[in-house]
Scaffold this motif. Structure first.
Motif, PDB file in Angstrom:
ATOM      1  N   PRO A   1       4.117  -9.241 -12.805  1.00  0.00           N
ATOM      2  CA  PRO A   1       4.260  -9.229 -11.337  1.00  0.00           C
ATOM      3  C   PRO A   1       5.289  -8.209 -10.828  1.00  0.00           C
ATOM      4  N   GLU A   2       6.362  -8.009 -11.606  1.00  0.00           N
ATOM      5  CA  GLU A   2       7.397  -7.047 -11.187  1.00  0.00           C
ATOM      6  C   GLU A   2       6.841  -5.617 -11.114  1.00  0.00           C
ATOM      7  N   GLU A   3       5.937  -5.295 -12.038  1.00  0.00           N
ATOM      8  CA  GLU A   3       5.334  -3.959 -12.031  1.00  0.00           C
ATOM      9  C   GLU A   3       4.511  -3.752 -10.765  1.00  0.00           C
ATOM     10  N   PHE A   4       3.784  -4.776 -10.369  1.00  0.00           N
ATOM     11  CA  PHE A   4       2.975  -4.666  -9.156  1.00  0.00           C
ATOM     12  C   PHE A   4       3.866  -4.584  -7.924  1.00  0.00           C
ATOM     13  N   GLU A   5       4.899  -5.390  -7.902  1.00  0.00           N
ATOM     14  CA  GLU A   5       5.832  -5.353  -6.769  1.00  0.00           C
ATOM     15  C   GLU A   5       6.433  -3.960  -6.615  1.00  0.00           C
ATOM     16  N   ALA A   6       6.694  -3.297  -7.723  1.00  0.00           N
ATOM     17  CA  ALA A   6       7.273  -1.943  -7.697  1.00  0.00           C
ATOM     18  C   ALA A   6       6.300  -0.906  -7.138  1.00  0.00           C
ATOM     19  N   LEU A   7       5.018  -1.249  -6.994  1.00  0.00           N
ATOM     20  CA  LEU A   7       4.036  -0.316  -6.427  1.00  0.00           C
ATOM     21  C   LEU A   7       4.106  -0.248  -4.904  1.00  0.00           C
ATOM     22  N   ALA A   8       4.913  -1.101  -4.293  1.00  0.00           N
ATOM     23  CA  ALA A   8       5.069  -1.060  -2.831  1.00  0.00           C
ATOM     24  C   ALA A   8       5.535   0.334  -2.423  1.00  0.00           C
ATOM     25  N   GLY A   9       4.848   0.905  -1.472  1.00  0.00           N
ATOM     26  CA  GLY A   9       5.146   2.273  -1.043  1.00  0.00           C
ATOM     27  C   GLY A   9       4.277   3.304  -1.740  1.00  0.00           C
ATOM     28  N   ARG A  10       3.684   2.939  -2.874  1.00  0.00           N
ATOM     29  CA  ARG A  10       2.750   3.836  -3.589  1.00  0.00           C
ATOM     30  C   ARG A  10       1.307   3.428  -3.331  1.00  0.00           C
TER      31      ARG A  10
ATOM     32  N   ARG B   1       3.223  -8.678  -5.707  1.00  0.00           N
ATOM     33  CA  ARG B   1       3.699  -9.529  -6.799  1.00  0.00           C
ATOM     34  C   ARG B   1       2.655 -10.596  -7.154  1.00  0.00           C
ATOM     35  N   GLN B   2       1.892 -11.060  -6.162  1.00  0.00           N
ATOM     36  CA  GLN B   2       0.863 -12.082  -6.382  1.00  0.00           C
ATOM     37  C   GLN B   2      -0.471 -11.488  -6.841  1.00  0.00           C
ATOM     38  N   PHE B   3      -0.632 -10.191  -6.694  1.00  0.00           N
ATOM     39  CA  PHE B   3      -1.896  -9.528  -6.983  1.00  0.00           C
ATOM     40  C   PHE B   3      -2.448  -9.836  -8.384  1.00  0.00           C
ATOM     41  N   PRO B   4      -1.657  -9.755  -9.473  1.00  0.00           N
ATOM     42  CA  PRO B   4      -2.250  -9.985 -10.800  1.00  0.00           C
ATOM     43  C   PRO B   4      -2.806 -11.402 -10.979  1.00  0.00           C
ATOM     44  N   THR B   5      -2.271 -12.361 -10.265  1.00  0.00           N
ATOM     45  CA  THR B   5      -2.774 -13.725 -10.344  1.00  0.00           C
ATOM     46  C   THR B   5      -4.017 -13.901  -9.479  1.00  0.00           C
ATOM     47  N   LEU B   6      -3.995 -13.316  -8.281  1.00  0.00           N
ATOM     48  CA  LEU B   6      -5.089 -13.510  -7.328  1.00  0.00           C
ATOM     49  C   LEU B   6      -6.295 -12.602  -7.586  1.00  0.00           C
ATOM     50  N   VAL B   7      -6.046 -11.427  -8.170  1.00  0.00           N
ATOM     51  CA  VAL B   7      -7.132 -10.477  -8.465  1.00  0.00           C
ATOM     52  C   VAL B   7      -6.956  -9.994  -9.908  1.00  0.00           C
ATOM     53  N   PRO B   8      -7.221 -10.864 -10.889  1.00  0.00           N
ATOM     54  CA  PRO B   8      -6.964 -10.493 -12.282  1.00  0.00           C
ATOM     55  C   PRO B   8      -7.738  -9.269 -12.769  1.00  0.00           C
ATOM     56  N   THR B   9      -8.912  -9.008 -12.208  1.00  0.00           N
ATOM     57  CA  THR B   9      -9.649  -7.814 -12.638  1.00  0.00           C
ATOM     58  C   THR B   9      -8.926  -6.536 -12.207  1.00  0.00           C
ATOM     59  N   GLY B  10      -8.090  -6.637 -11.197  1.00  0.00           N
ATOM     60  CA  GLY B  10      -7.334  -5.470 -10.743  1.00  0.00           C
ATOM     61  C   GLY B  10      -6.269  -5.027 -11.733  1.00  0.00           C
ATOM     62  N   VAL B  11      -5.855  -5.928 -12.610  1.00  0.00           N
ATOM     63  CA  VAL B  11      -4.821  -5.583 -13.597  1.00  0.00           C
ATOM     64  C   VAL B  11      -5.325  -4.483 -14.526  1.00  0.00           C
ATOM     65  N   GLY B  12      -6.501  -4.683 -15.112  1.00  0.00           N
ATOM     66  CA  GLY B  12      -7.064  -3.670 -16.011  1.00  0.00           C
ATOM     67  C   GLY B  12      -7.319  -2.358 -15.292  1.00  0.00           C
TER      68      GLY B  12
END
Length: 151
Positions: A132-141, A108-119
């Motif tokens: 952030p919800e989209e990133f949180e949903a990647l848990a397990g993937r 959930r914190q990833f897009p804020t802490l690693v903004p280049t990872g979003v693209g």
């Protein structure tokens, strides 16, 4: 076998450029400083390196696998002893893969802490908007690892 997404063709050449740049220790994307992660290959036992961008949360360092089933992720799962190199500094670490529940708040914190990872993750088709919800949903993937000091 775990889900795998085929990385884009440009990734290997770009990784070589990023590894060379990371070895200088200078920031590449704003304040983000990529690090070269080296783990032993699960089949060959030979060192395999890839650029990563760790993130820090509450004094702990983490990394998110950008592609489900990425080779470096599978290598780290098979042999968690690794090296992190930034500039001329090399550090031995042990990679600890987090459970799905442990990974959720970090993703959930990833897009804020690693903004280049979003693209990067948009391009991989893992997310659409970068919320952030989209990133949180990647848990397990997408695997999330914590770096602990090597014993």
């Amino acid at each position: 076998m775990a889900e795998r997404i085929k990385p884009p063709r440009w990734l290997k050449p770009m990784n070589k450029v990023l590894m060379a740049a990371a070895r200088t220790g200078l920031p590449i994307f704003g304040k983000e400083r990529p690090v070269v992660l080296t783990v032993l290959g699960r089949k060959t036992g030979k060192p395999r390196s890839t650029p990563i961008t760790p993130m820090e949360v509450n004094g702990q360092r983490y990394v998110v696998g950008g592609f489900p089933g990425a080779d470096w992720v599978r290598n780290a799962q098979a042999n968690p002893e690794a090296q992190l190199t930034r500039g001329r500094q090399t550090e031995r670490v042990r990679m600890v893969e987090l459970s799905v529940e442990e990974a959720r708040p970090l993703l959930r914190q990833f897009p804020t802490l690693v903004p280049t990872g979003v693209g990067f993750m948009k391009g991989a088709g893992l997310i659409t908007e970068g919320r952030p919800e989209e990133f949180e949903a990647l848990a397990g993937r997408c695997s999330v690892f914590r770096f602990d000091p090597a014993d």
